[in-house]
Scaffold this active site. Structure first.
Site, PDB file in Angstrom:
ATOM      1  N   ASN A   1     -10.287  -0.340   0.405  1.00 32.76           N
ATOM      2  CA  ASN A   1      -8.832  -0.163   0.407  1.00 32.76           C
ATOM      3  C   ASN A   1      -8.296  -0.627  -0.950  1.00 32.76           C
ATOM      4  OD1 ASN A   1      -6.091  -0.359   0.761  1.00 32.76           O
ATOM      5  ND2 ASN A   1      -6.186  -1.443   2.719  1.00 32.76           N
TER       6      ASN A   1
ATOM      7  N   HIS B   1      -3.608   7.184   3.312  1.00 30.83           N
ATOM      8  CA  HIS B   1      -4.003   5.884   2.749  1.00 30.83           C
ATOM      9  C   HIS B   1      -5.407   5.562   3.242  1.00 30.83           C
ATOM     10  CE1 HIS B   1      -4.044   1.887   1.366  1.00 30.83           C
ATOM     11  NE2 HIS B   1      -3.839   1.305   2.538  1.00 30.83           N
TER      12      HIS B   1
ATOM     13  N   CYS C   1       0.819  -1.223   0.000  1.00 28.53           N
ATOM     14  CA  CYS C   1       0.000   0.000   0.000  1.00 28.53           C
ATOM     15  C   CYS C   1       0.850   1.268   0.000  1.00 28.53           C
ATOM     16  CB  CYS C   1      -0.929   0.016   1.208  1.00 28.53           C
ATOM     17  SG  CYS C   1      -2.002  -1.413   1.295  1.00 28.53           S
TER      18      CYS C   1
END
Ligand code: UT7
Length: 352
Positions: A283, A253, A113
């Site tokens: 996500n 994020h 990520c």
């Protein structure tokens, strides 16, 4: 020679198909209430047949090129951040380079990520030293291909998408003002795909045990994330000679609303300075920050001179943060539609 960098183009693409929390209620033992309360997520986009990391990337990259007015042959480098490459090799960046008609070097970058911010900081090195004039940086994931849709603790979290930016050389002070990168590989099993790599070539038994899918110790990652987001952002701000109070927009994020709230609290940021869109996408790992950046621009929350704080954490464990001073002017097209503002084109930009 050391100059500055500027984001001169941006684009995003998400697949058409949407999975809602209600869809998951029919698939696993879960509820809209649980998912919303624990994560903030309401829906996520899922790639269809024929879509892959490269096709999503190409769509986002074409938008970014279009907005910047830069021709593919003028790109000096292409970096694709992903854990969902089309193939083990060649790289997805390789496929993107060919489809765009670019002639430059191209490679994939893997920091889960955190991959987009890792890639942006690499791009900054090329651009600020004069090694490249324009670098295309893409964050893309097709996590739906590697998520176990029988595991309620992970399947509700993730979505597919791509975001792209073009980082260009500039004489104007701005672009990436400071960054930090981090890694702690002591416990990879906190978030990983256990098999399919050179350490554990996949076996029939693995498939029976569903080890080819994402596995996560959610609580461990949660604890890490709430600790690292604020710390990493503060480190990048310090490297830029700034404080959190000087940030105009925080784009973290997009994994879990509760994690974002903890980070915002630590940085003492009011809600209007915090960008959240995870309710629509879940996500999307390396794609989350560039998609969020595109939406923040579309919503008029990014303006020339704005200081953006970007921070990510992910598998590895890895983390990264960056401070970007925005210098591009957004000039919406006269014929811009509702749809167009989210996915369409804007006039080519001037870089101040
Ligand atoms: O980009 C990095 C990616 N990873 C992350 O960001 C993940 C970070 N971690 C998290 O976001 C949170 O830990 C989760 C959202 C994954 C889980 O939330 P939590 O509040 O930490 O829940 P938990 O894991 O402590 O589980 C609480 C309960 C458990 O039941 P019991 O053992 O208390 O009976 C789970 O089995 O919730 C259960 N549970 C669910 N229930 C309904 C777990 N997933 C679900 C679900 N629906 N989807």
């Amino acid at each position: 020679m050391s100059g500055f960098s500027a984001i001169t183009g941006w684009g995003k693409y998400v697949p058409e198909k949407v999975l809602t929390n209600q869809d998951f209620e029919r698939m696993v033992d879960t509820s809209d209430e649980w998912i919303t309360d624990r994560t903030g997520i309401k829906e996520r986009h899922i790639a269809g047949p024929g879509e892959s990391a490269s096709t999503l990337s190409i769509a986002a990259a074409r938008q970014a090129l279009d907005r910047s007015g830069i021709a593919p042959e003028d790109l000096g480098l292409i970096i694709v951040a992903t854990v969902c490459a089309d193939y083990p090799f060649p790289s997805t960046a390789n496929l993107v380079q060919n489809a765009l008609g670019a002639r430059c070097g191209a490679f994939d970058m893997q920091a889960a990520c955190s991959g987009f911010l890792y890639s942006l900081s690499i791009a900054h090195q090329f651009v600020s030293t004069g090694a490249a004039k324009h670098v295309l940086v893409i964050g893309v994931e097709v996590l739906s291909r590697v998520v176990d849709y029988t595991d309620r603790s992970t399947c509700v979290l993730f979505g597919d998408g791509a975001g792209a930016v073009i980082l260009s050389a500039s004489d104007e002070p701005g672009g990436m003002l400071g960054f930090t990168l981090g890694s702690d590989g002591a416990n990879p099993e906190r978030l990983w795909i256990p098999v399919g790599g050179s350490a554990s070539p996949i076996t029939v038994e693995d498939i029976r045990e569903r080890r080819q899918y994402v596995r996560m110790q959610g609580n461990e990652v949660y604890r890490f994330a709430t600790r690292i987001m604020g710390t990493a952002m503060e480190e990048a701000l310090a490297n830029a000679g700034m404080t959190a109070a000087e940030m105009d927009l925080f784009i973290p994020h997009q994994a879990n609303l509760r994690i974002i709230e903890v980070a915002a609290k630590r940085l003492n940021l009011p809600p209007e300075k915090v960008f959240v869109n995870l309710e629509k996408y879940g996500n999307t790992s390396a794609a989350a920050i560039p998609i969020a950046l595109c939406e923040a621009i579309d919503q008029g929350r990014v303006f020339p001179g704005a200081h953006l704080g970007l921070v990510a954490f992910g598998a590895g464990l890895t983390w990264a943060a960056a401070v970007v001073k925005w210098t591009a002017v957004v000039a919406p097209r006269a014929d811009r539609t509702e749809e167009g503002s989210a996915l369409g084109r804007a006039e080519p930009l001037s870089v101040r």
